[in-house]
Enzyme design. Structure first.
Site, PDB file in Angstrom:
ATOM      1  N   LYS A 170       0.847  -1.195   0.000  1.00 26.82           N
ATOM      2  CA  LYS A 170       0.000   0.000   0.000  1.00 26.82           C
ATOM      3  C   LYS A 170       0.882   1.245   0.000  1.00 26.82           C
ATOM      4  CE  LYS A 170      -2.203   2.910   3.230  1.00 26.82           C
ATOM      5  NZ  LYS A 170      -2.324   4.057   2.355  1.00 26.82           N
ATOM      6  N   GLU A 245      10.318   1.667  10.197  1.00 27.79           N
ATOM      7  CA  GLU A 245      11.248   2.745   9.816  1.00 27.79           C
ATOM      8  C   GLU A 245      10.491   4.034  10.059  1.00 27.79           C
ATOM      9  OE1 GLU A 245      14.269   2.077   8.930  1.00 27.79           O
ATOM     10  OE2 GLU A 245      14.147  -0.044   8.412  1.00 27.79           O
ATOM     11  N   CYS A 279      13.264  11.857   6.103  1.00 34.08           N
ATOM     12  CA  CYS A 279      13.263  11.285   7.451  1.00 34.08           C
ATOM     13  C   CYS A 279      14.604  11.483   8.150  1.00 34.08           C
ATOM     14  CB  CYS A 279      12.904   9.809   7.408  1.00 34.08           C
ATOM     15  SG  CYS A 279      13.930   8.872   6.268  1.00 34.08           S
ATOM     16  N   GLU A 379       9.757  16.376  15.197  1.00 32.63           N
ATOM     17  CA  GLU A 379      10.039  16.335  13.766  1.00 32.63           C
ATOM     18  C   GLU A 379       9.100  17.305  13.047  1.00 32.63           C
ATOM     19  OE1 GLU A 379       8.843  12.798  11.581  1.00 32.63           O
ATOM     20  OE2 GLU A 379      10.785  12.789  10.579  1.00 32.63           O
TER      21      GLU A 379
HETATM   22  P1  NAP Z   1       2.201   8.390   8.148  1.00 31.77           P
HETATM   23  O1  NAP Z   1       1.121   9.372   8.222  1.00 31.77           O
HETATM   24  O2  NAP Z   1       2.569   7.616   9.340  1.00 31.77           O
HETATM   25  O3  NAP Z   1       1.790   7.403   6.947  1.00 31.77           O
HETATM   26  C1  NAP Z   1       2.648   6.385   6.475  1.00 31.77           C
HETATM   27  C2  NAP Z   1       1.820   5.304   5.834  1.00 31.77           C
HETATM   28  O4  NAP Z   1       1.051   4.665   6.843  1.00 31.77           O
HETATM   29  C3  NAP Z   1       0.806   5.791   4.805  1.00 31.77           C
HETATM   30  O5  NAP Z   1       0.677   4.833   3.793  1.00 31.77           O
HETATM   31  C4  NAP Z   1      -0.465   5.900   5.625  1.00 31.77           C
HETATM   32  O6  NAP Z   1      -1.635   5.822   4.829  1.00 31.77           O
HETATM   33  C5  NAP Z   1      -0.317   4.704   6.534  1.00 31.77           C
HETATM   34  N1  NAP Z   1      -1.017   4.787   7.817  1.00 31.77           N
HETATM   35  C6  NAP Z   1      -1.452   5.881   8.467  1.00 31.77           C
HETATM   36  N2  NAP Z   1      -2.032   5.526   9.636  1.00 31.77           N
HETATM   37  C7  NAP Z   1      -1.956   4.173   9.722  1.00 31.77           C
HETATM   38  C8  NAP Z   1      -2.381   3.211  10.685  1.00 31.77           C
HETATM   39  N3  NAP Z   1      -3.011   3.553  11.795  1.00 31.77           N
HETATM   40  N4  NAP Z   1      -2.128   1.898  10.437  1.00 31.77           N
HETATM   41  C9  NAP Z   1      -1.484   1.530   9.324  1.00 31.77           C
HETATM   42  N5  NAP Z   1      -1.082   2.395   8.359  1.00 31.77           N
HETATM   43  C10 NAP Z   1      -1.308   3.702   8.569  1.00 31.77           C
HETATM   44  O7  NAP Z   1       3.564   9.027   7.639  1.00 31.77           O
HETATM   45  P2  NAP Z   1       3.792   9.985   6.403  1.00 31.77           P
HETATM   46  O8  NAP Z   1       3.280  11.321   6.778  1.00 31.77           O
HETATM   47  O9  NAP Z   1       3.301   9.343   5.144  1.00 31.77           O
HETATM   48  O10 NAP Z   1       5.382   9.969   6.291  1.00 31.77           O
HETATM   49  C11 NAP Z   1       6.180  10.821   6.988  1.00 31.77           C
HETATM   50  C12 NAP Z   1       6.840  10.115   8.160  1.00 31.77           C
HETATM   51  O11 NAP Z   1       7.554   8.986   7.686  1.00 31.77           O
HETATM   52  C13 NAP Z   1       7.860  10.987   8.852  1.00 31.77           C
HETATM   53  O12 NAP Z   1       7.748  10.837  10.236  1.00 31.77           O
HETATM   54  C14 NAP Z   1       9.178  10.427   8.352  1.00 31.77           C
HETATM   55  O13 NAP Z   1      10.273  10.680   9.187  1.00 31.77           O
HETATM   56  C15 NAP Z   1       8.868   8.987   8.246  1.00 31.77           C
HETATM   57  N6  NAP Z   1       9.802   8.306   7.333  1.00 31.77           N
HETATM   58  C16 NAP Z   1      10.718   7.442   7.858  1.00 31.77           C
HETATM   59  C17 NAP Z   1      11.630   6.811   7.032  1.00 31.77           C
HETATM   60  C18 NAP Z   1      12.634   5.839   7.568  1.00 31.77           C
HETATM   61  O14 NAP Z   1      13.184   5.066   6.788  1.00 31.77           O
HETATM   62  N7  NAP Z   1      12.896   5.825   8.862  1.00 31.77           N
HETATM   63  C19 NAP Z   1      11.601   7.057   5.663  1.00 31.77           C
HETATM   64  C20 NAP Z   1      10.652   7.935   5.156  1.00 31.77           C
HETATM   65  C21 NAP Z   1       9.748   8.545   6.014  1.00 31.77           C
HETATM   66  P3  NAP Z   1      -2.396   7.161   4.341  1.00 31.77           P
HETATM   67  O15 NAP Z   1      -1.429   7.932   3.534  1.00 31.77           O
HETATM   68  O16 NAP Z   1      -3.519   6.628   3.550  1.00 31.77           O
HETATM   69  O17 NAP Z   1      -2.804   7.865   5.594  1.00 31.77           O
END
Ligand code: NAP
Length: 472
Positions: A170, A245, A279, A379
């Site tokens: 997804k 991650e 990130c 963050e």
């Molecule tokens: P997010 O809101 O947590 O969403 C990430 C993914 O999870 C999306 O596909 C989202 O779907 C889904 N999701 C949301 N709530 C969920 C739940 N309760 N259960 C399962 N899946 C769920 O994060 P984001 O805003 O897309 O990404 C930014 C974050 O990712 C930042 O904190 C960044 O630091 C982190 N990041 C970390 C890494 C690493 O390798 N450590 C790399 C890249 C990014 P929807 O979009 O449909 O809500």
């Protein structure tokens, strides 16, 4: 505008069971750039069932066969590079100057890397009267973020294919189109039905259904720490393996002997690339007090030299924030930093000059920041750098380690040995030494609340393996 209306399940494009749909908004123009289906938990069931069935035969294929599919996907990635790059510009808003290099070219590199590593699955280890063999873990659910959507997706899919796992993937709601294109690529190379399945829908519903599904053996998640905790909780009742991650607030220590011009150029570009939505961005700059004023001035001039604007303009380095919500979050952090007493050096909450529409935030630098301020602890995920002063190395390391995160870090010192000695004391999964380059062959992942898994490199393959001991 791109329009998709089907999911890719069991090697076919199928009508979604859930009848929702979602529009993707171009963050630079506010116009609709894609319309995609939004499924439900019944679509999850169909995709997981296909992956479970396919695992029976796919898990018994030879490593050479799986490596060949990865090589074909690498070649297909080159053919589709322009299409994939366009999705990054239209949906994420990353400027064309960097979109292919940072986001799309790694797809081919990573597929080739794991094609080489697939043979590791057939290597065994003798321990006394036992032989230890590796086996694929099973059906994997993969949930990805919007900020580096292709890199994160292929960092999961390629090792899973190499290991002999099957998967349901997804994408984030903000950046879905690349995954529909990737499904077309899997179809084009003839990947057996059910090995790769893609569905789309809301994180809460689809992501929750994937994480809790009894036939999923492993969930691999990249995203915010808050959602990662929810995924872990959903996966806990049947003891799935969970690879997380998550977010970061990464420190960059600059010592008094550092080449300040080089360090500042490296540090500002690192924070501002992808409009700060990275990130492992080095968002906390920790500078020796003898160099602090000079560093603040260099931060200002480097940040102001970056061109902000239309991501289709090849001269632009900083594009819009990915969404209006993300822009508002960043502006709220900027205003809070000012109210907590941080000194605004450049940027701020006003629209960058010359721009009248789009989710733009000017490259922003705060000085006189103390590590207890919100802007130093949370963050922001935007083009915002905070600069903190230190007087001894012990103090710099204490500041560096004083957040809940531990994803990345950097040190710039007089030489590499001195920088390495400091790097070894920082509690983070990565440290760039005197401007060191990214490396797709090395394991990537976080300490503390930044996660518990590793992607890329041989360690990235091992996440998808079970170990079995055969006793003789
Ligand atoms: P997010 O809101 O947590 O969403 C990430 C993914 O999870 C999306 O596909 C989202 O779907 C889904 N999701 C949301 N709530 C969920 C739940 N309760 N259960 C399962 N899946 C769920 O994060 P984001 O805003 O897309 O990404 C930014 C974050 O990712 C930042 O904190 C960044 O630091 C982190 N990041 C970390 C890494 C690493 O390798 N450590 C790399 C890249 C990014 P929807 O979009 O449909 O809500």
């Amino acid at each position: 505008m791109r329009t998709y209306d089907k999911f890719y399940i069991n090697g076919e494009w199928v009508e979604p069971i859930g009848k929702g749909s979602s529009e993707v908004i171009n963050p630079a123009t506010g116009e609709v750039s894609a319309r995609v289906p939004y499924g439900n938990s019944e679509d999850v069931d169909a995709a997981v069932s296909a992956a479970k069935k396919a695992f029976e035969s796919w898990s018994r294929t030879s490593a050479a066969e799986r490596a060949e599919f990865l090589r074909k996907l690498a070649a297909e990635g080159e053919k589709r590079n322009a299409d994939l790059t366009q999705t990054i510009i239209d949906e994420l808003g990353m400027p064309i100057q960097n979109a292919a290099t940072f986001q799309v070219d790694p797809l081919t590199i990573i597929c080739e890397s794991f094609a080489e590593k697939a043979a590791q699955m057939e290597k065994t280890k003798e321990v006394g009267n036992s032989i230890v063999v590796k086996e694929p873990i099973g059906v994997c659910a993969m949930i990805n973020p919007w900020n580096y959507p292709i890199w994160q997706m292929i960092g999961k899919v390629a090792p899973a294919i190499a290991a002999g796992c099957t998967m349901v993937v997804k994408a984030a709601s903000q950046t879905p189109s690349h995954l529909f294109i990737f499904a077309e690529m899997c179809d084009a190379v003839g990947l057996p039905p059910g090995v790769f399945n893609m569905i789309h829908g809301s994180g809460r519903e689809i992501g929750g259904a994937l994480s809790s599904h009894p036939d999923v053996d492993m969930v691999t998640f990249t995203g915010s720490t808050a959602a990662g905790v929810q995924v872990s909780n959903s996966a806990a009742p049947d003891v799935k393996r969970v690879c997380l991650e998550l977010g970061g607030k990464s420190p960059f220590i600059i010592t008094e002997e550092a080449d300040l011009d080089a360090a500042m150029e490296f540090g500002i570009k690192d924070v501002m690339v992808n409009t700060g939505q990275t990130c492992n961005a080095l968002t906390r700059m920790i500078v020796h007090d003898s160099k602090y004023d000079e560093a603040v001035e260099l931060a200002r001039s480097n940040a102001e030299a970056l061109i902000v604007g239309d991501p289709t303009d090849p001269g632009v380095f900083v594009g819009p924030m990915s969404s209006a919500e993300q822009k508002q979050t960043v502006l709220d952090y900027i205003n809070q930093a000012i109210s907590e007493g941080a000194r605004l050096v450049t940027g701020g909450a006003d629209m960058p000059s010359g721009l009248t529409r789009g989710n733009y935030v000017a490259p922003t630098v705060f000085a006189d920041v103390t590590n207890d301020m919100t802007i130093a602890q949370e963050e922001v995920f935007g083009p915002v750098l905070v600069m903190i002063k230190y007087s001894t190395i012990d103090q710099a390391i204490e500041i560096a380690n004083d957040t809940p995160y531990g994803l990345a870090s950097a040190v710039w010192a007089g030489d590499k040995d001195k920088a390495t000695a400091i790097a070894r004391r920082i509690r983070a999964g990565q440290c760039a030494i005197n401007g060191g380059d990214p490396n797709h062959e090395a394991p990537f992942g976080g300490y503390k609340e930044s996660g518990n898994g590793r992607e890329f490199g041989i360690e990235g393959l091992h996440e998808y393996c079970e170990l079995k001991e055969l006793q003789y």
